[in-house]
Write an enzyme that holds these catalytic residues in place. Structure first.
Site, short mmCIF file in Angstrom:
data_model
loop_
_atom_site.label_atom_id
_atom_site.label_comp_id
_atom_site.label_asym_id
_atom_site.label_seq_id
_atom_site.Cartn_x
_atom_site.Cartn_y
_atom_site.Cartn_z
CG LEU A 22 4.84 33.57 39.42
CD1 LEU A 22 4.52 32.96 40.86
CD2 LEU A 22 3.88 34.70 39.25
CE LYS B 155 0.39 36.16 41.18
NZ LYS B 155 1.09 36.91 40.80
CE1 TYR C 172 1.71 37.99 44.80
CE2 TYR C 172 -0.27 38.81 43.51
CZ TYR C 172 1.23 38.49 43.82
OH TYR C 172 2.12 39.27 43.16
CD GLU D 41 9.91 36.64 38.05
OE1 GLU D 41 8.88 36.22 37.59
OE2 GLU D 41 10.06 36.16 39.42
C1 LIG Z 1 6.97 38.51 39.36
C2 LIG Z 1 6.08 37.90 38.43
N1 LIG Z 1 6.58 36.92 37.27
C3 LIG Z 1 5.64 36.74 36.51
C4 LIG Z 1 4.16 37.09 36.53
C5 LIG Z 1 3.29 36.88 35.54
O1 LIG Z 1 2.61 35.64 35.83
P1 LIG Z 1 1.02 35.72 35.21
O2 LIG Z 1 1.22 35.42 33.60
O3 LIG Z 1 0.29 34.50 35.81
O4 LIG Z 1 0.19 36.79 35.58
C6 LIG Z 1 3.74 37.94 37.64
C7 LIG Z 1 2.48 38.54 37.77
O5 LIG Z 1 1.98 39.14 38.44
C8 LIG Z 1 4.71 38.50 38.44
O6 LIG Z 1 4.49 38.98 39.66
#
Ligand SMILES: Cc1ncc(COP(=O)(O)O)c(C=O)c1O
Length: 279
Positions: free
Chosen positions: A201, A144, A33, A177
């Site tokens: 991620l 993701k 996603y 994270e």
């Molecule tokens: C586990 C995780 N890490 C980092 C992020 C940050 O990603 P982004 O900046 O692309 O929203 C998300 C966003 O949903 C996430 O679910």
């Protein structure tokens, strides 16, 4: 138009949208996603989100032509007509009799939803509290994937502890994270963030932020986190969020620090169109 969905070629209200019980996204989380937001009604960092989606699709060997997505997203945002929107886009392997083997002939399911962006200015203004939790997720957090149960449970553990969110920490103390964002700390005026790996991620917000300010990508430990002058998280819908308490211990002065505030301002200056704030 209220909250809107698009499922396999059809627009409908979100309340009407369904997928079959044997969709592999439902049964196996065999699905990836993206979450995008708009600024000034335009999807932000669309190219970057589509590139990450293609990486996720390739990593799970899901063959899906993404060329059509740009048009579908534009049309969905236009129809929903929210001042600012959150676009959720999910591609599953498709519908097939339940079996672990990936079916040879299966049509992927595309689900897209558009909802109004709910801003949280109070988080940006006052910061949030987090707890640390053991990182018990699988080894491919760079994909993701919709398999987010560990994130759900960690987030709920934080809520149960009176905090807003949780940060995943390895058994050896490595900070990865949060359940939905990337982690940054400030130490002696320097910005630090964990390097990209299979354990995090690669956030689009993180990438965008790294493009506009010097940040050192390096291992951060739980001790570094607790002893940091400032801590913040980045993610699409919340941009830059100060963390003012970790495991009940105040970070710095216990209020959002100057580097974090400047980082949010810098982010807005670079990426948010001028004009009245719409979240
Ligand atoms: C586990 C995780 N890490 C980092 C992020 C940050 O990603 P982004 O900046 O692309 O929203 C998300 C966003 O949903 C996430 O679910």
């Amino acid at each position: 138009m209220p909250e809107l969905a698009y499922v396999n070629g059809q627009f409908m209200s979100l309340a009407q949208a369904t997928v079959p019980v044997e969709d592999r996204g439902f049964q196996f989380a065999d699905s990836v996603y993206e979450v995008l937001r708009t600024y000034g009604g335009q999807p932000f960092a669309l190219d970057e989100h589509l590139a990450r989606l293609r990486r996720s699709l390739a990593a799970i060997a899901l063959d899906y032509p993404t060329d059509n997505l740009r048009g579908i997203i534009a049309e969905a945002v236009r129809r929903a007509a929210f001042p600012e929107a959150v676009i959720y886009l999910q591609i599953t392997r498709g519908v097939a009799p339940r079996h672990r083997a990936i079916p040879a002939q299966v049509r992927p399911t595309l689900v897209l939803t558009v909802r109004a962006l709910v801003p949280h200015p109070e988080w940006q203004e006052h910061g949030i509290r987090v707890i640390t939790v053991p990182d018990n997720r699988w080894g491919r957090c760079d994909i993701k994937s919709v398999g987010l149960l560990a994130n759900v449970l960690a987030h709920q553990a934080a809520r149960n502890a009176g905090a807003h969110d949780a940060i995943f920490v390895e058994a050896d103390g490595t900070v990865n994270e949060s359940t939905a964002g990337n982690v940054f700390i400030v130490r002696a005026g320097q910005l630090l963030t964990p390097p990209k790996s299979h354990r995090i991620l690669a956030g689009i917000t993180r990438d965008k932020f790294l493009a506009i300010t010097p940040v050192t990508e390096t291992r951060i430990t739980a001790a570094d986190l607790l002893g940091a002058d400032e801590v913040f998280l980045t993610a699409t819908t919340v941009e830059v969020v100060p963390v003012v308490m970790v495991n009940g211990k105040p970070i710095g002065s216990g209020t959002p620090g100057p580097v974090t505030r400047r980082s949010l301002e810098l982010f807005h200056k670079n990426f948010r169109p001028a004009g009245p704030s719409r979240g």
